[in-house]
Design a protein around this motif. Structure first.
Motif, mmCIF file in Angstrom:
data_model
loop_
_atom_site.group_PDB
_atom_site.id
_atom_site.type_symbol
_atom_site.label_atom_id
_atom_site.label_comp_id
_atom_site.label_asym_id
_atom_site.label_seq_id
_atom_site.Cartn_x
_atom_site.Cartn_y
_atom_site.Cartn_z
ATOM 1 N N ALA A 18 54.985 33.786 39.089
ATOM 2 C CA ALA A 18 54.837 33.433 40.503
ATOM 3 C C ALA A 18 53.459 33.824 41.016
ATOM 4 N N ILE A 19 52.972 34.960 40.572
ATOM 5 C CA ILE A 19 51.630 35.400 40.974
ATOM 6 C C ILE A 19 50.582 34.422 40.451
ATOM 7 N N ALA A 20 50.743 33.983 39.202
ATOM 8 C CA ALA A 20 49.803 33.013 38.631
ATOM 9 C C ALA A 20 49.858 31.692 39.391
ATOM 10 N N SER A 21 51.057 31.265 39.759
ATOM 11 C CA SER A 21 51.207 30.000 40.466
ATOM 12 C C SER A 21 50.632 30.068 41.883
ATOM 13 N N ILE A 22 50.912 31.152 42.584
ATOM 14 C CA ILE A 22 50.383 31.311 43.942
ATOM 15 C C ILE A 22 48.860 31.438 43.898
ATOM 16 N N SER A 23 48.351 32.188 42.917
ATOM 17 C CA SER A 23 46.899 32.332 42.779
ATOM 18 C C SER A 23 46.245 31.001 42.436
ATOM 19 N N HIS A 24 46.957 30.160 41.698
ATOM 20 C CA HIS A 24 46.443 28.826 41.377
ATOM 21 C C HIS A 24 46.253 28.016 42.658
ATOM 22 N N ARG A 25 47.201 28.103 43.557
ATOM 23 C CA ARG A 25 47.086 27.385 44.836
ATOM 24 C C ARG A 25 45.964 27.949 45.690
ATOM 25 N N ILE A 26 45.864 29.278 45.737
ATOM 26 C CA ILE A 26 44.808 29.915 46.533
ATOM 27 C C ILE A 26 43.434 29.569 45.975
ATOM 28 N N SER A 27 43.297 29.590 44.645
ATOM 29 C CA SER A 27 42.004 29.262 44.050
ATOM 30 C C SER A 27 41.640 27.799 44.301
ATOM 31 N N GLY A 28 42.626 26.921 44.311
ATOM 32 C CA GLY A 28 42.353 25.519 44.634
ATOM 33 C C GLY A 28 41.852 25.361 46.059
ATOM 34 N N LEU A 29 42.452 26.100 46.989
ATOM 35 C CA LEU A 29 41.986 26.052 48.381
ATOM 36 C C LEU A 29 40.558 26.591 48.507
ATOM 37 N N LEU A 30 40.268 27.673 47.796
ATOM 38 C CA LEU A 30 38.913 28.234 47.844
ATOM 39 C C LEU A 30 37.886 27.268 47.270
ATOM 40 N N LEU A 31 38.251 26.606 46.180
ATOM 41 C CA LEU A 31 37.332 25.632 45.591
ATOM 42 C C LEU A 31 37.089 24.467 46.536
ATOM 43 N N ALA A 32 38.151 23.979 47.166
ATOM 44 C CA ALA A 32 37.996 22.865 48.105
ATOM 45 C C ALA A 32 37.173 23.285 49.322
ATOM 46 N N ALA A 33 37.375 24.512 49.779
ATOM 47 C CA ALA A 33 36.618 24.991 50.941
ATOM 48 C C ALA A 33 35.153 25.230 50.590
ATOM 49 N N GLY A 34 34.844 25.544 49.331
ATOM 50 C CA GLY A 34 33.470 25.819 48.935
ATOM 51 C C GLY A 34 32.643 24.588 48.650
ATOM 52 N N ARG A 65 26.235 36.138 47.361
ATOM 53 C CA ARG A 65 26.515 36.661 46.021
ATOM 54 C C ARG A 65 27.988 37.027 45.882
ATOM 55 N N TRP A 66 28.540 37.688 46.898
ATOM 56 C CA TRP A 66 29.964 38.038 46.864
ATOM 57 C C TRP A 66 30.832 36.787 46.868
ATOM 58 N N LEU A 67 30.436 35.805 47.657
ATOM 59 C CA LEU A 67 31.178 34.545 47.657
ATOM 60 C C LEU A 67 31.066 33.833 46.315
ATOM 61 N N SER A 68 29.935 33.977 45.646
ATOM 62 C CA SER A 68 29.772 33.376 44.319
ATOM 63 C C SER A 68 30.712 34.022 43.303
ATOM 64 N N ILE A 69 30.906 35.320 43.429
ATOM 65 C CA ILE A 69 31.856 36.005 42.541
ATOM 66 C C ILE A 69 33.267 35.505 42.807
ATOM 67 N N LEU A 70 33.618 35.371 44.064
ATOM 68 C CA LEU A 70 34.936 34.842 44.427
ATOM 69 C C LEU A 70 35.091 33.407 43.940
ATOM 70 N N PHE A 71 34.035 32.628 44.065
ATOM 71 C CA PHE A 71 34.062 31.238 43.616
ATOM 72 C C PHE A 71 34.194 31.154 42.094
#
Length: 122
Positions: A18-34, A65-71
């Motif tokens: 569930a953590i992997a699945s939720i993180s997958h959704r969050i990472s997709g949102l971050l990628l789309a926002a970036g 730089r911090w946002l690049s690490i998150l990205f």
């Protein structure tokens, strides 16, 4: 009649899948926002020498730089979790033990991407 019980979301023990699945959704949102910011940087860098210098200065600032690490985490995690989901769709790695192992692998490797990006960017 029983009264409603306070439901504390932070006390739920989520399974690793569930953590992997939720993180997958969050990472997709971050990628789309970036994406708009990345397009802005590309447009600035191609506008000429002054625009290139502006984009380079932006990329060297600490918040970016911090946002690049998150990205980098979002990109790595989203890629790995997406492959994991695609494989489970064709019934590869769907057994509980294998699914848990692959979820741990995805979460750890995604974190490793962030650590490698931090070493490179900071």
């Amino acid at each position: 009649m029983q009264r409603p019980v306070f439901f504390n979301v932070f006390q739920i023990q989520m399974p690793v899948g569930a953590i992997a699945s939720i993180s997958h959704r969050i990472s997709g949102l971050l990628l789309a926002a970036g994406i708009p910011f990345c397009i802005y940087l590309l447009d600035s860098s191609l506008a000429g020498p002054d625009g290139y210098q502006h984009a380079a200065d932006l990329l060297h600032s600490r918040p970016v730089r911090w946002l690049s690490i998150l990205f980098a985490w979002a990109l790595g995690h989203h890629l790995l979790a997406g492959v994991r989901h695609l494989l489970s769709d064709i019934d590869i790695g769907s057994r509980l033990r294998t699914a848990r192992r692959s979820a741990w692998t995805v979460n750890c490797l995604g974190f490793s991407f962030a650590v490698l990006a931090a070493v490179a960017f900071l």
